[in-house]
Write a protein that holds these residues in place. Structure first.
Motif, PDB file in Angstrom:
ATOM      1  N   ALA A  61     104.043  62.019  12.030  1.00 40.13           N
ATOM      2  CA  ALA A  61     102.795  61.656  12.699  1.00 40.13           C
ATOM      3  C   ALA A  61     103.060  60.993  14.047  1.00 40.13           C
ATOM      4  O   ALA A  61     102.340  61.237  15.022  1.00 40.13           O
ATOM      5  CB  ALA A  61     101.974  60.729  11.808  1.00 40.13           C
ATOM      6  N   LEU A  62     104.105  60.183  14.124  1.00 42.18           N
ATOM      7  CA  LEU A  62     104.476  59.553  15.398  1.00 42.18           C
ATOM      8  C   LEU A  62     105.015  60.597  16.377  1.00 42.18           C
ATOM      9  O   LEU A  62     104.615  60.629  17.548  1.00 42.18           O
ATOM     10  CB  LEU A  62     105.526  58.471  15.158  1.00 42.18           C
ATOM     11  CG  LEU A  62     105.016  57.153  14.562  1.00 42.18           C
ATOM     12  CD1 LEU A  62     106.164  56.348  13.981  1.00 42.18           C
ATOM     13  CD2 LEU A  62     104.286  56.339  15.631  1.00 42.18           C
ATOM     14  N   ARG A  63     105.916  61.433  15.909  1.00 43.47           N
ATOM     15  CA  ARG A  63     106.504  62.445  16.797  1.00 43.47           C
ATOM     16  C   ARG A  63     105.449  63.410  17.326  1.00 43.47           C
ATOM     17  O   ARG A  63     105.519  63.851  18.484  1.00 43.47           O
ATOM     18  CB  ARG A  63     107.593  63.226  16.055  1.00 43.47           C
ATOM     19  CG  ARG A  63     108.889  62.467  15.883  1.00 43.47           C
ATOM     20  CD  ARG A  63     110.004  63.404  15.454  1.00 43.47           C
ATOM     21  NE  ARG A  63     109.669  64.076  14.198  1.00 43.47           N
ATOM     22  CZ  ARG A  63     109.994  63.607  13.003  1.00 43.47           C
ATOM     23  NH1 ARG A  63     110.653  62.473  12.892  1.00 43.47           N
ATOM     24  NH2 ARG A  63     109.658  64.272  11.907  1.00 43.47           N
ATOM     25  N   ASP A  64     104.456  63.742  16.473  1.00 42.89           N
ATOM     26  CA  ASP A  64     103.432  64.713  16.855  1.00 42.89           C
ATOM     27  C   ASP A  64     102.256  64.078  17.604  1.00 42.89           C
ATOM     28  O   ASP A  64     101.246  64.737  17.848  1.00 42.89           O
ATOM     29  CB  ASP A  64     102.888  65.425  15.608  1.00 42.89           C
ATOM     30  CG  ASP A  64     103.959  66.247  14.906  1.00 42.89           C
ATOM     31  OD1 ASP A  64     104.996  66.518  15.528  1.00 42.89           O
ATOM     32  OD2 ASP A  64     103.749  66.602  13.729  1.00 42.89           O
ATOM     33  N   HIS A  65     102.371  62.801  17.931  1.00 42.37           N
ATOM     34  CA  HIS A  65     101.333  62.079  18.687  1.00 42.37           C
ATOM     35  C   HIS A  65     100.008  61.987  17.936  1.00 42.37           C
ATOM     36  O   HIS A  65      98.958  61.844  18.550  1.00 42.37           O
ATOM     37  CB  HIS A  65     101.116  62.730  20.065  1.00 42.37           C
ATOM     38  CG  HIS A  65     102.285  62.548  20.986  1.00 42.37           C
ATOM     39  ND1 HIS A  65     102.253  61.691  22.060  1.00 42.37           N
ATOM     40  CD2 HIS A  65     103.528  63.093  20.989  1.00 42.37           C
ATOM     41  CE1 HIS A  65     103.420  61.735  22.693  1.00 42.37           C
ATOM     42  NE2 HIS A  65     104.218  62.575  22.049  1.00 42.37           N
ATOM     43  N   ARG A  66     100.058  62.041  16.609  1.00 47.63           N
ATOM     44  CA  ARG A  66      98.862  61.763  15.835  1.00 47.63           C
ATOM     45  C   ARG A  66      98.688  60.264  15.621  1.00 47.63           C
ATOM     46  O   ARG A  66      97.601  59.798  15.308  1.00 47.63           O
ATOM     47  CB  ARG A  66      98.937  62.478  14.475  1.00 47.63           C
ATOM     48  CG  ARG A  66      98.767  63.992  14.560  1.00 47.63           C
ATOM     49  CD  ARG A  66      99.013  64.629  13.214  1.00 47.63           C
ATOM     50  NE  ARG A  66     100.434  64.660  12.883  1.00 47.63           N
ATOM     51  CZ  ARG A  66     100.911  64.863  11.662  1.00 47.63           C
ATOM     52  NH1 ARG A  66     100.080  65.036  10.647  1.00 47.63           N
ATOM     53  NH2 ARG A  66     102.211  64.893  11.445  1.00 47.63           N
ATOM     54  N   VAL A  67      99.780  59.527  15.787  1.00 44.60           N
ATOM     55  CA  VAL A  67      99.805  58.070  15.679  1.00 44.60           C
ATOM     56  C   VAL A  67     100.649  57.538  16.826  1.00 44.60           C
ATOM     57  O   VAL A  67     101.632  58.170  17.223  1.00 44.60           O
ATOM     58  CB  VAL A  67     100.411  57.632  14.321  1.00 44.60           C
ATOM     59  CG1 VAL A  67     100.661  56.133  14.272  1.00 44.60           C
ATOM     60  CG2 VAL A  67      99.513  58.044  13.178  1.00 44.60           C
ATOM     61  N   ASP A  68     100.251  56.387  17.379  1.00 40.92           N
ATOM     62  CA  ASP A  68     101.003  55.788  18.490  1.00 40.92           C
ATOM     63  C   ASP A  68     101.930  54.669  18.026  1.00 40.92           C
ATOM     64  O   ASP A  68     103.018  54.487  18.574  1.00 40.92           O
ATOM     65  CB  ASP A  68     100.035  55.230  19.537  1.00 40.92           C
ATOM     66  CG  ASP A  68      99.121  56.310  20.092  1.00 40.92           C
ATOM     67  OD1 ASP A  68      99.649  57.320  20.588  1.00 40.92           O
ATOM     68  OD2 ASP A  68      97.885  56.157  20.007  1.00 40.92           O
ATOM     69  N   ILE A  69     101.489  53.904  17.040  1.00 40.55           N
ATOM     70  CA  ILE A  69     102.281  52.820  16.466  1.00 40.55           C
ATOM     71  C   ILE A  69     102.170  52.920  14.952  1.00 40.55           C
ATOM     72  O   ILE A  69     101.079  53.126  14.414  1.00 40.55           O
ATOM     73  CB  ILE A  69     101.781  51.441  16.949  1.00 40.55           C
ATOM     74  CG1 ILE A  69     101.984  51.316  18.468  1.00 40.55           C
ATOM     75  CG2 ILE A  69     102.515  50.309  16.223  1.00 40.55           C
ATOM     76  CD1 ILE A  69     101.434  50.029  19.044  1.00 40.55           C
ATOM     77  N   GLY A  70     103.292  52.780  14.264  1.00 40.18           N
ATOM     78  CA  GLY A  70     103.279  52.900  12.815  1.00 40.18           C
ATOM     79  C   GLY A  70     103.868  51.679  12.138  1.00 40.18           C
ATOM     80  O   GLY A  70     104.829  51.078  12.625  1.00 40.18           O
ATOM     81  N   LEU A  71     103.268  51.306  11.020  1.00 39.43           N
ATOM     82  CA  LEU A  71     103.822  50.268  10.153  1.00 39.43           C
ATOM     83  C   LEU A  71     104.331  50.971   8.905  1.00 39.43           C
ATOM     84  O   LEU A  71     103.545  51.464   8.094  1.00 39.43           O
ATOM     85  CB  LEU A  71     102.741  49.252   9.763  1.00 39.43           C
ATOM     86  CG  LEU A  71     102.519  48.074  10.708  1.00 39.43           C
ATOM     87  CD1 LEU A  71     101.380  47.202  10.203  1.00 39.43           C
ATOM     88  CD2 LEU A  71     103.773  47.252  10.828  1.00 39.43           C
ATOM     89  N   SER A  72     105.636  51.036   8.759  1.00 37.59           N
ATOM     90  CA  SER A  72     106.207  51.705   7.603  1.00 37.59           C
ATOM     91  C   SER A  72     107.201  50.767   6.933  1.00 37.59           C
ATOM     92  O   SER A  72     107.488  49.686   7.437  1.00 37.59           O
ATOM     93  CB  SER A  72     106.903  53.005   8.017  1.00 37.59           C
ATOM     94  OG  SER A  72     108.063  52.718   8.769  1.00 37.59           O
ATOM     95  N   TYR A  73     107.694  51.174   5.800  1.00 33.78           N
ATOM     96  CA  TYR A  73     108.646  50.331   5.100  1.00 33.78           C
ATOM     97  C   TYR A  73     109.745  51.175   4.478  1.00 33.78           C
ATOM     98  O   TYR A  73     109.609  52.381   4.282  1.00 33.78           O
ATOM     99  CB  TYR A  73     107.958  49.478   4.023  1.00 33.78           C
ATOM    100  CG  TYR A  73     107.227  50.250   2.952  1.00 33.78           C
ATOM    101  CD1 TYR A  73     107.921  50.823   1.887  1.00 33.78           C
ATOM    102  CD2 TYR A  73     105.844  50.392   2.982  1.00 33.78           C
ATOM    103  CE1 TYR A  73     107.257  51.532   0.898  1.00 33.78           C
ATOM    104  CE2 TYR A  73     105.163  51.096   1.985  1.00 33.78           C
ATOM    105  CZ  TYR A  73     105.878  51.648   0.949  1.00 33.78           C
ATOM    106  OH  TYR A  73     105.211  52.350  -0.030  1.00 33.78           O
TER     107      TYR A  73
END
Length: 219
Positions: A61-73
């Protein structure tokens, strides 16, 4: 391209524009509300939107520009992932627990060998972690329910419908009918964004707000 965009945005005196934040469910419920309030107050030019993502799906999602900032774990007992297209900064580290019914007989992870389990959906990191925790304890969890929403998971546990692995952030608020047993795992939440975007004013503002919101939760 990300570095150029960040440099052009830095010319402006105030972060503006749309920022799409993707996060796992526990962060959406706990960390993000405080961060969004702070951002709305301090940076009214930002147009913020939030969507829920499992950590396994967030990199794409980040690479495809669907999300700009991600909170993952990720977990110290599961295979950590790296991606040369992404950068990250640490946000928090949490303990992990086995959630059981308060009035039940289970008092250790080993005693949950014959219990029925509430597990995450196929392909999710939570399922991988629960499976790893049980495998290290010498058994395979026997699934009764599948659920990804931690509130639903805890409700099922409290009702006596199984046991589950949950992170500290998800279980910090007291839940009637549930007892938490520590297990040998730690959860590490990170803020992720595309490589080159770390100096973008909007990214800087969101990272700072998330860090302050997390500090307020832990304080």
């Amino acid at each position: 391209m990300e570095e150029t965009t960040a440099a052009l945005a830095a010319v402006r005196s105030e972060p503006t524009g749309r920022i799409r934040i993707g996060a796992h469910a526990a962060a959406v419920r706990t960390v993000l509300p405080g961060a969004l309030l702070r951002l709305g107050r301090d940076h009214p030019g930002l147009e913020l939107s939030v969507s829920e993502w499992d950590p396994v799906a967030l990199p794409n999602a980040l690479r495809d520009h669907r999300v700009d900032i991600g909170l993952s774990y990720d977990f110290d007992i599961a295979s950590a992932w790296t991606d040369p297209a992404l950068e990250s900064v640490s946000l928090m580290t949490e303990s992990v627990y086995l959630a059981v019914a308060a009035d039940g007989p289970i008092s250790t992870l080993a005693a949950a060998r014959d219990a029925e389990w509430i597990l995450g959906s196929t392909g999710t990191l939570s399922l991988e972690v629960a499976s790893s925790v049980c495998r290290d304890a010498g058994f395979t969890p026997r699934m009764r329910h599948r659920a990804d929403d931690v509130i639903a998971v805890l409700a099922l546990v409290a009702a006596g419908h199984g046991v589950a692995i949950v992170p500290q952030l998800a279980a910090d608020a007291p839940t009637p009918g549930i007892r938490l047993i520590p297990v040998p795992a730690r959860l590490h939440t990170r803020i992720r964004y595309r490589r080159g975007a770390s100096a973008h004013p909007s990214v800087v503002a969101v990272v700072a707000a998330l860090q302050k919101a997390t500090h307020a939760l832990s304080g």
